[in-house]
Design an enzyme around this catalytic site. Structure first.
Site, PDB file in Angstrom:
ATOM      1  N   THR A  93       5.853-103.892  42.146  1.00  0.00           N
ATOM      2  CA  THR A  93       6.123-102.466  41.959  1.00  0.00           C
ATOM      3  C   THR A  93       5.129-101.685  42.807  1.00  0.00           C
ATOM      4  OG1 THR A  93       6.858-102.964  39.738  1.00  0.00           O
ATOM      5  CG2 THR A  93       6.309-100.656  40.206  1.00  0.00           C
ATOM      6  N   GLU A 144       8.886-109.161  30.294  1.00  0.00           N
ATOM      7  CA  GLU A 144       8.156-110.338  29.827  1.00  0.00           C
ATOM      8  C   GLU A 144       8.724-110.756  28.478  1.00  0.00           C
ATOM      9  OE1 GLU A 144       3.878-109.882  29.961  1.00  0.00           O
ATOM     10  OE2 GLU A 144       3.999-109.063  31.985  1.00  0.00           O
ATOM     11  N   LEU A 172      14.253 -96.932  21.337  1.00  0.00           N
ATOM     12  CA  LEU A 172      14.030 -95.848  20.366  1.00  0.00           C
ATOM     13  C   LEU A 172      13.302 -96.394  19.136  1.00  0.00           C
ATOM     14  CD1 LEU A 172      17.325 -93.716  20.434  1.00  0.00           C
ATOM     15  CD2 LEU A 172      15.076 -93.113  21.335  1.00  0.00           C
ATOM     16  N   ALA A 206      10.177 -96.545  17.145  1.00  0.00           N
ATOM     17  CA  ALA A 206       8.862 -95.890  17.029  1.00  0.00           C
ATOM     18  C   ALA A 206       7.833 -96.960  16.677  1.00  0.00           C
ATOM     19  CB  ALA A 206       8.920 -94.826  15.955  1.00  0.00           C
ATOM     20  N   CYS A 250       2.763-103.187  32.768  1.00  0.00           N
ATOM     21  CA  CYS A 250       3.583-102.387  33.683  1.00  0.00           C
ATOM     22  C   CYS A 250       3.701-100.909  33.334  1.00  0.00           C
ATOM     23  CB  CYS A 250       4.950-103.026  33.803  1.00  0.00           C
ATOM     24  SG  CYS A 250       4.784-104.623  34.611  1.00  0.00           S
ATOM     25  N   GLY A 276       2.740-100.314  25.878  1.00  0.00           N
ATOM     26  CA  GLY A 276       1.589-100.932  26.528  1.00  0.00           C
ATOM     27  C   GLY A 276       2.090-101.963  27.512  1.00  0.00           C
TER      28      GLY A 276
HETATM   29  P1  NAD Z   1       0.366-111.317  37.721  1.00  0.00           P
HETATM   30  O1  NAD Z   1      -0.969-110.690  37.703  1.00  0.00           O
HETATM   31  O2  NAD Z   1       0.837-112.093  36.547  1.00  0.00           O
HETATM   32  O3  NAD Z   1       0.469-112.310  38.981  1.00  0.00           O
HETATM   33  C1  NAD Z   1       0.119-111.967  40.282  1.00  0.00           C
HETATM   34  C2  NAD Z   1      -0.203-113.268  41.046  1.00  0.00           C
HETATM   35  O4  NAD Z   1      -0.404-112.967  42.421  1.00  0.00           O
HETATM   36  C3  NAD Z   1      -1.493-113.953  40.569  1.00  0.00           C
HETATM   37  O5  NAD Z   1      -1.225-115.307  40.253  1.00  0.00           O
HETATM   38  C4  NAD Z   1      -2.447-113.826  41.782  1.00  0.00           C
HETATM   39  O6  NAD Z   1      -3.341-114.916  41.901  1.00  0.00           O
HETATM   40  C5  NAD Z   1      -1.457-113.806  42.926  1.00  0.00           C
HETATM   41  N1  NAD Z   1      -1.977-113.226  44.172  1.00  0.00           N
HETATM   42  C6  NAD Z   1      -2.784-112.153  44.343  1.00  0.00           C
HETATM   43  N2  NAD Z   1      -3.009-111.936  45.642  1.00  0.00           N
HETATM   44  C7  NAD Z   1      -2.328-112.894  46.331  1.00  0.00           C
HETATM   45  C8  NAD Z   1      -2.160-113.165  47.694  1.00  0.00           C
HETATM   46  N3  NAD Z   1      -2.718-112.419  48.651  1.00  0.00           N
HETATM   47  N4  NAD Z   1      -1.397-114.232  48.042  1.00  0.00           N
HETATM   48  C9  NAD Z   1      -0.808-115.000  47.100  1.00  0.00           C
HETATM   49  N5  NAD Z   1      -0.922-114.768  45.769  1.00  0.00           N
HETATM   50  C10 NAD Z   1      -1.678-113.716  45.393  1.00  0.00           C
HETATM   51  O7  NAD Z   1       1.386-110.143  38.074  1.00  0.00           O
HETATM   52  P2  NAD Z   1       2.875-109.948  37.541  1.00  0.00           P
HETATM   53  O8  NAD Z   1       2.864-109.511  36.118  1.00  0.00           O
HETATM   54  O9  NAD Z   1       3.699-111.125  37.950  1.00  0.00           O
HETATM   55  O10 NAD Z   1       3.316-108.668  38.419  1.00  0.00           O
HETATM   56  C11 NAD Z   1       3.488-108.766  39.809  1.00  0.00           C
HETATM   57  C12 NAD Z   1       4.141-107.485  40.305  1.00  0.00           C
HETATM   58  O11 NAD Z   1       5.466-107.376  39.760  1.00  0.00           O
HETATM   59  C13 NAD Z   1       3.430-106.191  39.912  1.00  0.00           C
HETATM   60  O12 NAD Z   1       3.577-105.248  40.944  1.00  0.00           O
HETATM   61  C14 NAD Z   1       4.184-105.733  38.685  1.00  0.00           C
HETATM   62  O13 NAD Z   1       4.121-104.343  38.495  1.00  0.00           O
HETATM   63  C15 NAD Z   1       5.605-106.141  39.053  1.00  0.00           C
HETATM   64  N6  NAD Z   1       6.479-106.378  37.888  1.00  0.00           N
HETATM   65  C16 NAD Z   1       5.981-107.081  36.823  1.00  0.00           C
HETATM   66  C17 NAD Z   1       6.834-107.352  35.749  1.00  0.00           C
HETATM   67  C18 NAD Z   1       6.321-108.083  34.535  1.00  0.00           C
HETATM   68  O14 NAD Z   1       7.056-108.141  33.554  1.00  0.00           O
HETATM   69  N7  NAD Z   1       5.118-108.625  34.542  1.00  0.00           N
HETATM   70  C19 NAD Z   1       8.178-106.957  35.801  1.00  0.00           C
HETATM   71  C20 NAD Z   1       8.634-106.275  36.931  1.00  0.00           C
HETATM   72  C21 NAD Z   1       7.772-106.003  37.984  1.00  0.00           C
HETATM   73  C1  UGA Z   2       9.123-103.322  31.177  1.00  0.00           C
HETATM   74  C2  UGA Z   2      10.590-102.977  31.489  1.00  0.00           C
HETATM   75  O1  UGA Z   2      11.367-103.073  30.288  1.00  0.00           O
HETATM   76  C3  UGA Z   2      11.159-103.922  32.547  1.00  0.00           C
HETATM   77  O2  UGA Z   2      12.494-103.533  32.883  1.00  0.00           O
HETATM   78  C4  UGA Z   2      10.269-103.849  33.797  1.00  0.00           C
HETATM   79  O3  UGA Z   2      10.728-104.761  34.784  1.00  0.00           O
HETATM   80  C5  UGA Z   2       8.841-104.200  33.421  1.00  0.00           C
HETATM   81  O4  UGA Z   2       8.375-103.273  32.388  1.00  0.00           O
HETATM   82  C6  UGA Z   2       7.936-104.065  34.589  1.00  0.00           C
HETATM   83  O5  UGA Z   2       8.130-103.268  35.451  1.00  0.00           O
HETATM   84  O6  UGA Z   2       6.994-104.840  34.577  1.00  0.00           O
HETATM   85  P1  UGA Z   2       7.848-105.136  29.696  1.00  0.00           P
HETATM   86  O7  UGA Z   2       6.614-104.411  30.076  1.00  0.00           O
HETATM   87  O8  UGA Z   2       7.892-106.606  29.792  1.00  0.00           O
HETATM   88  O9  UGA Z   2       9.092-104.616  30.599  1.00  0.00           O
HETATM   89  O10 UGA Z   2       8.155-104.766  28.193  1.00  0.00           O
HETATM   90  P2  UGA Z   2       9.169-103.835  27.373  1.00  0.00           P
HETATM   91  O11 UGA Z   2      10.028-104.698  26.546  1.00  0.00           O
HETATM   92  O12 UGA Z   2       9.826-102.838  28.217  1.00  0.00           O
HETATM   93  O13 UGA Z   2       8.134-103.099  26.396  1.00  0.00           O
HETATM   94  C7  UGA Z   2       7.115-102.258  26.922  1.00  0.00           C
HETATM   95  C8  UGA Z   2       6.306-101.643  25.798  1.00  0.00           C
HETATM   96  O14 UGA Z   2       7.083-100.675  25.088  1.00  0.00           O
HETATM   97  C9  UGA Z   2       5.798-102.626  24.752  1.00  0.00           C
HETATM   98  O15 UGA Z   2       4.495-102.261  24.399  1.00  0.00           O
HETATM   99  C10 UGA Z   2       6.735-102.437  23.565  1.00  0.00           C
HETATM  100  O16 UGA Z   2       6.143-102.752  22.328  1.00  0.00           O
HETATM  101  C11 UGA Z   2       7.023-100.947  23.685  1.00  0.00           C
HETATM  102  N1  UGA Z   2       8.319-100.532  23.088  1.00  0.00           N
HETATM  103  C12 UGA Z   2       9.488-100.956  23.638  1.00  0.00           C
HETATM  104  C13 UGA Z   2       8.321 -99.664  22.002  1.00  0.00           C
HETATM  105  O17 UGA Z   2       7.249 -99.263  21.498  1.00  0.00           O
HETATM  106  N2  UGA Z   2       9.528 -99.234  21.489  1.00  0.00           N
HETATM  107  C14 UGA Z   2      10.713 -99.637  22.011  1.00  0.00           C
HETATM  108  O18 UGA Z   2      11.773 -99.209  21.489  1.00  0.00           O
HETATM  109  C15 UGA Z   2      10.695-100.525  23.112  1.00  0.00           C
END
Ligand code: NAD
Ligand code: UGA
Length: 430
Positions: free
Chosen positions: A121, A153, A248, A250, A258, A255
């Site tokens: 992102t 997640e 929705l 509450a 993301c 947190g």
């Molecule tokens: P993460 O912290 O779990 O993992 C990132 C990984 O990248 C780590 O293992 C780190 O060692 C590795 N890394 C860092 N620098 C590197 C490099 N130069 N070369 C190779 N590897 C490297 O992060 P994440 O939760 O997977 O999120 C990654 C991105 O995706 C973020 O921008 C996040 O906002 C976005 N995103 C996350 C979620 C989610 O649910 N976690 C969902 C949608 C989008």
């Molecule tokens: C969120 C988005 O749902 C994904 O689509 C997106 O890809 C991701 O962020 C990202 O960009 O990383 P995630 O953070 O895994 O996914 O979790 P959510 O299920 O969205 O919940 C986020 C937070 O909102 C949690 O703390 C959850 O407890 C809270 N939540 C969710 C509420 O308090 N009320 C709700 O009705 C729903």
């Protein structure tokens, strides 16, 4: 297709395993040598339902491999996904250092045309930034595409394989073809647009969902003061298809790794072009207030925290994950400790490193051990396990009788029948 995925975190590892499952040959690269060693040994470094089986199957059939070497992964790849972290910088904007480093490494190892897709992102303008960093290292042709990930997640494997839509921000037809081929087996709308719009779509979607939760939490606070029931309000609102019933619930506010960082980064992006975003900023303020309000209610119920022990049930930011980044449960633990309470916490899978808590948090083995001698218990994460707590046992080990249900998981009659002073969110405060 031959694919390289950069970063093996929640997004990279899930994407790599799922793309292999779809038939591609995938090499996942990470700079964290320990992580790659564990993955090579068949160990999954994160808790994500269904992932272990998926990784094992695709490693065994030879479609999924892991390495720390860009030289191994990049030269043959037709599509390269960047899935490294973009945490908050000190000022709230997205810290781009990992994306920058990955882009330069990719550039150094290109050996022919490839499409580089940013799954992380990232702020608007990143496609141009990646293009210039890669071009600084290579004379081979390439295209950069914005392909933001939308998985959640705890449900990541399902979400990747059953997406509501795939966003593809491209400026060349050749790159659009490669991306369409990459996701050919995923049956969902493909939104093909320009890179800047794709980048903003991701931030807008996360901020909208966060704002929806902040809105219902604001109504929840009002319900507590005017004697209404937030669950009834949410149900009545959500049945209108223009509003929708999801997001929705509450509770304690949003947190995770993301929403908090992305909403802050969007706010900073607005500021950077002298365009403040009052709705987005209000969502942040309400989220902060939601956390504090729960601790205020507990403080009042206990008559102050001096000499009091509070059990916090839940550490993860939501159920089905071990991720504690910007978790409401952890924020509440910290605030309770700051106000003088002794805190004990339990979670089915997540642990909080002491540097995150700011002190050595007592990690109990189960909710009953956490509640031993506690004057109050707070249900802070929406784990299914907590819905079926043995309330009689919980009450019997506690020194006090306050049970704050921060996620409205329990049945009020059952909690009260065990002698609890049972407090919920979004219901009349008595
Ligand atoms: P993460 O912290 O779990 O993992 C990132 C990984 O990248 C780590 O293992 C780190 O060692 C590795 N890394 C860092 N620098 C590197 C490099 N130069 N070369 C190779 N590897 C490297 O992060 P994440 O939760 O997977 O999120 C990654 C991105 O995706 C973020 O921008 C996040 O906002 C976005 N995103 C996350 C979620 C989610 O649910 N976690 C969902 C949608 C989008
Ligand atoms: C969120 C988005 O749902 C994904 O689509 C997106 O890809 C991701 O962020 C990202 O960009 O990383 P995630 O953070 O895994 O996914 O979790 P959510 O299920 O969205 O919940 C986020 C937070 O909102 C949690 O703390 C959850 O407890 C809270 N939540 C969710 C509420 O308090 N009320 C709700 O009705 C729903």
């Amino acid at each position: 297709m031959r694919v390289a995925v950069i970063g093996t975190g929640y997004v990279g590892l899930v994407s790599g395993a799922c793309l292999a499952e779809l038939g591609h040959r995938v090499t996942c690269v990470d700079v964290d040598a320990g992580k790659i060693e564990r993955l090579k040994g068949g160990e999954i470094p994160i808790f994500e339902p269904g992932l272990e089986e998926l990784v094992r199957r695709n490693v065994e059939n030879g479609r999924l491999t892991f390495t720390t070497s860009f030289a191994e992964a990049i030269p043959d790849a037709e599509a390269i996904s960047i899935a490294v972290g973009t945490p908050s910088a000190a000022d709230g904007s997205a810290d781009m250092r990992y994306v920058d480093a990955a882009s330069e490494e990719i550039g150094r190892h290109l050996s022919g045309y490839a499409v580089i897709a940013t799954k992380s992102t990232v702020p608007v303008g990143t496609s141009e930034r990646v293009t210039s960093l890669v071009a600084g290292q290579t004379s081979h042709p390439f295209d950069v595409v914005s392909n933001p990930e939308t998985l959640r997640e705890g449900r990541a494997v399902y979400d990747f394989l059953h997406p509501s839509r795939i966003i593809i921000g491209v400026s060349s037809e050749r790159a659009a073809d490669v991306m369409t081929h990459l996701f050919a087996y995923l049956d969902c709308p493909k939104v093909v647009t320009d890179p800047r719009s794709a980048e903003l779509t991701k931030y807008a979607a996360n901020a909208f969902l966060a704002t929806k939760i902040s809105f219902i939490n604001e109504m929840s606070h009002l319900c507590e003061d005017v004697g209404a029931d937030v669950e009834a309000v949410a149900k009545g609102m959500g049945l209108d298809p223009r509003i929708g019933k999801d997001f929705l619930r509450a509770g304690l506010g949003w947190g995770g790794s993301c929403f908090p960082k992305d909403v802050r980064a969007l706010s900073k992006l607005g500021e950077s072009v002298s365009h403040p975003l009052p709705v987005v900023n209000a969502a942040i303020a309400t989220n902060r207030m939601t956390r504090t309000r729960v601790v205020d209610r507990l403080e009042k119920a206990l008559g102050g925290f001096e000499g009091k022990t509070v059990a916090v049930l839940g550490r993860a930011f939501k159920d089905n994950t071990d991720d504690t980044r910007e978790s409401a449960a952890v924020d509440i633990v910290k605030e309770l400790a700051r106000r003088g309470a002794t805190v004990r916490a339990d979670d089915p899978v997540a642990r909080v490193p002491s540097e995150q808590a700011g002190f050595d948090l007592v990690h109990a083995a189960d909710p009953y051990e956490a509640a031993q001698g506690a004057h109050a218990a707070v249900l802070a994460t929406e784990w299914e396990e907590f819905r079926t707590l043995d309330l009689a046992r919980l009450k019997s080990v506690m020194a006090g009788d306050v049970l704050m249900d921060g996620r409205n998981l329990l049945k009020p009659d059952e909690a009260r029948a065990q002698g609890f002073r049972y407090l919920r969110v979004g219901k009349r405060i008595v």
